[in-house]
Design a protein around this motif. Sequence first.
Motif, PDB file in Angstrom:
ATOM      1  N   THR A   2       0.832  -1.194   0.000  1.00 21.31           N
ATOM      2  CA  THR A   2       0.000   0.000   0.000  1.00 21.31           C
ATOM      3  C   THR A   2       0.867   1.244   0.000  1.00 21.31           C
ATOM      4  O   THR A   2       2.011   1.225   0.436  1.00 21.31           O
ATOM      5  N   ASP A   3       0.278   2.339  -0.483  1.00 23.52           N
ATOM      6  CA  ASP A   3       1.014   3.602  -0.496  1.00 23.52           C
ATOM      7  C   ASP A   3       1.402   4.024   0.916  1.00 23.52           C
ATOM      8  O   ASP A   3       2.418   4.667   1.118  1.00 23.52           O
ATOM      9  N   GLU A   4       0.579   3.674   1.921  1.00 23.47           N
ATOM     10  CA  GLU A   4       0.854   4.064   3.298  1.00 23.47           C
ATOM     11  C   GLU A   4       2.143   3.447   3.830  1.00 23.47           C
ATOM     12  O   GLU A   4       2.692   3.912   4.806  1.00 23.47           O
ATOM     13  N   SER A   5       2.621   2.381   3.213  1.00 20.57           N
ATOM     14  CA  SER A   5       3.828   1.732   3.699  1.00 20.57           C
ATOM     15  C   SER A   5       5.097   2.292   3.049  1.00 20.57           C
ATOM     16  O   SER A   5       6.170   1.759   3.232  1.00 20.57           O
ATOM     17  N   ARG A   6       4.957   3.387   2.319  1.00 28.04           N
ATOM     18  CA  ARG A   6       6.107   4.028   1.684  1.00 28.04           C
ATOM     19  C   ARG A   6       6.315   5.421   2.259  1.00 28.04           C
ATOM     20  O   ARG A   6       5.392   6.033   2.790  1.00 28.04           O
ATOM     21  N   CYS A   7       7.487   5.935   2.038  1.00 29.35           N
ATOM     22  CA  CYS A   7       7.743   7.341   2.327  1.00 29.35           C
ATOM     23  C   CYS A   7       6.831   8.162   1.414  1.00 29.35           C
ATOM     24  O   CYS A   7       6.696   7.845   0.225  1.00 29.35           O
ATOM     25  N   THR A   8       6.210   9.182   1.957  1.00 24.44           N
ATOM     26  CA  THR A   8       5.212   9.929   1.189  1.00 24.44           C
ATOM     27  C   THR A   8       5.797  10.726   0.031  1.00 24.44           C
ATOM     28  O   THR A   8       5.072  11.047  -0.912  1.00 24.44           O
ATOM     29  N   TRP A   9       7.098  11.018   0.044  1.00 24.31           N
ATOM     30  CA  TRP A   9       7.677  11.851  -1.001  1.00 24.31           C
ATOM     31  C   TRP A   9       7.587  11.221  -2.386  1.00 24.31           C
ATOM     32  O   TRP A   9       7.622  11.929  -3.386  1.00 24.31           O
ATOM     33  N   GLY A  11       5.042   9.720  -3.756  1.00 24.41           N
ATOM     34  CA  GLY A  11       3.739   9.901  -4.386  1.00 24.41           C
ATOM     35  C   GLY A  11       3.226   8.649  -5.069  1.00 24.41           C
ATOM     36  O   GLY A  11       3.445   7.533  -4.589  1.00 24.41           O
ATOM     37  N   THR A  12       2.592   8.841  -6.226  1.00 24.91           N
ATOM     38  CA  THR A  12       1.961   7.722  -6.930  1.00 24.91           C
ATOM     39  C   THR A  12       2.534   7.474  -8.319  1.00 24.91           C
ATOM     40  O   THR A  12       2.101   6.552  -9.003  1.00 24.91           O
ATOM     41  N   ASP A  13       3.493   8.265  -8.746  1.00 24.04           N
ATOM     42  CA  ASP A  13       4.107   8.072 -10.062  1.00 24.04           C
ATOM     43  C   ASP A  13       4.846   6.729 -10.071  1.00 24.04           C
ATOM     44  O   ASP A  13       5.711   6.493  -9.215  1.00 24.04           O
ATOM     45  N   PRO A  14       4.527   5.822 -11.000  1.00 16.99           N
ATOM     46  CA  PRO A  14       5.170   4.502 -11.020  1.00 16.99           C
ATOM     47  C   PRO A  14       6.701   4.556 -11.096  1.00 16.99           C
ATOM     48  O   PRO A  14       7.375   3.738 -10.470  1.00 16.99           O
ATOM     49  N   LEU A  15       7.247   5.514 -11.842  1.00 15.98           N
ATOM     50  CA  LEU A  15       8.709   5.643 -11.938  1.00 15.98           C
ATOM     51  C   LEU A  15       9.295   6.024 -10.581  1.00 15.98           C
ATOM     52  O   LEU A  15      10.307   5.468 -10.148  1.00 15.98           O
ATOM     53  N   TYR A  16       8.649   6.954  -9.905  1.00 15.05           N
ATOM     54  CA  TYR A  16       9.098   7.386  -8.586  1.00 15.05           C
ATOM     55  C   TYR A  16       8.973   6.265  -7.558  1.00 15.05           C
ATOM     56  O   TYR A  16       9.857   6.073  -6.721  1.00 15.05           O
ATOM     57  N   ILE A  17       7.876   5.525  -7.622  1.00 15.20           N
ATOM     58  CA  ILE A  17       7.678   4.404  -6.696  1.00 15.20           C
ATOM     59  C   ILE A  17       8.760   3.346  -6.910  1.00 15.20           C
ATOM     60  O   ILE A  17       9.350   2.839  -5.951  1.00 15.20           O
ATOM     61  N   ALA A  18       9.050   3.029  -8.161  1.00 11.67           N
ATOM     62  CA  ALA A  18      10.094   2.042  -8.453  1.00 11.67           C
ATOM     63  C   ALA A  18      11.447   2.524  -7.945  1.00 11.67           C
ATOM     64  O   ALA A  18      12.221   1.745  -7.375  1.00 11.67           O
ATOM     65  N   TYR A  19      11.741   3.802  -8.137  1.00 10.31           N
ATOM     66  CA  TYR A  19      12.999   4.376  -7.638  1.00 10.31           C
ATOM     67  C   TYR A  19      13.056   4.254  -6.119  1.00 10.31           C
ATOM     68  O   TYR A  19      14.058   3.804  -5.558  1.00 10.31           O
ATOM     69  N   HIS A  20      11.987   4.626  -5.450  1.00  5.95           N
ATOM     70  CA  HIS A  20      11.915   4.524  -3.988  1.00  5.95           C
ATOM     71  C   HIS A  20      12.108   3.087  -3.526  1.00  5.95           C
ATOM     72  O   HIS A  20      12.853   2.812  -2.597  1.00  5.95           O
ATOM     73  N   ASP A  21      11.436   2.151  -4.179  1.00 10.58           N
ATOM     74  CA  ASP A  21      11.421   0.761  -3.721  1.00 10.58           C
ATOM     75  C   ASP A  21      12.683  -0.027  -4.055  1.00 10.58           C
ATOM     76  O   ASP A  21      12.951  -1.048  -3.415  1.00 10.58           O
ATOM     77  N   THR A  22      13.453   0.420  -5.039  1.00 12.08           N
ATOM     78  CA  THR A  22      14.602  -0.391  -5.460  1.00 12.08           C
ATOM     79  C   THR A  22      15.955   0.311  -5.361  1.00 12.08           C
ATOM     80  O   THR A  22      16.983  -0.367  -5.310  1.00 12.08           O
ATOM     81  N   GLU A  23      15.983   1.638  -5.365  1.00 10.56           N
ATOM     82  CA  GLU A  23      17.254   2.353  -5.408  1.00 10.56           C
ATOM     83  C   GLU A  23      17.505   3.270  -4.229  1.00 10.56           C
ATOM     84  O   GLU A  23      18.596   3.251  -3.645  1.00 10.56           O
ATOM     85  N   TRP A  24      16.531   4.106  -3.900  1.00  7.05           N
ATOM     86  CA  TRP A  24      16.743   5.166  -2.922  1.00  7.05           C
ATOM     87  C   TRP A  24      17.068   4.570  -1.560  1.00  7.05           C
ATOM     88  O   TRP A  24      16.339   3.741  -1.029  1.00  7.05           O
TER      89      TRP A  24
END
Length: 192
Positions: A2-9, A11-24
């Motif tokens: 869920t989005d709630e389990s991520r850092c809010t920065w 957002g919902t952009d798939p590219l940003y989510i992938a970056y957050h989940d795999t790189e950042w």
Amino acid sequence: MTDESRCTWCGTDPLYIAYHDTEWGVPERDGRALYEKLMLDGFQAGLAWITILRKRENFRRAFEGFEPARIARWGEAEVARCLADPGIVRHRGKIEAAIDGARAWERIEAREGFSDFLWSFVGPAPLQPARPDMAAVPTETPESRAMSKALKAEGFRFVGPTIVYAFMQAVGMVNDHVVTCHRHAALAGPGA
């Protein structure tokens, strides 16, 4: 997830989510990759990171894979080529800063290793501050101020303490995933 389990920065952009989940926040120790990320953070100055992320492959093409040894040899022809490239941020000062940064990278790499130089500001393992929410995440720290000062002394530009702190977060020198984010625990282990 869920989005709630991520850092809010992110957002919902798939590219940003992938970056957050795999790189950042994943610790990076390759000197060339650290140079690339530091330069991209410099290009981000005044812009949103998603803008740079969307153009990252164009930057990699334009900057010859961010190979410092190649970029250090650049002159006005390469600057002009980049200024004409609509796929990247066309800012003469930032392009020239990447060239100066490549030259500084070479000196540091020969002297002590660029990765070792950068990681010396936090120690052998990532800092683990365990921030409860995004409001608790600073924009700069004593470590980012010290690294910024040292980078400037070496000849880097666009490396103020805020840019440097964003860099430190992105390359995993500090685990600033908030504690409620699913990535926090994954990056909190020893030697993460």
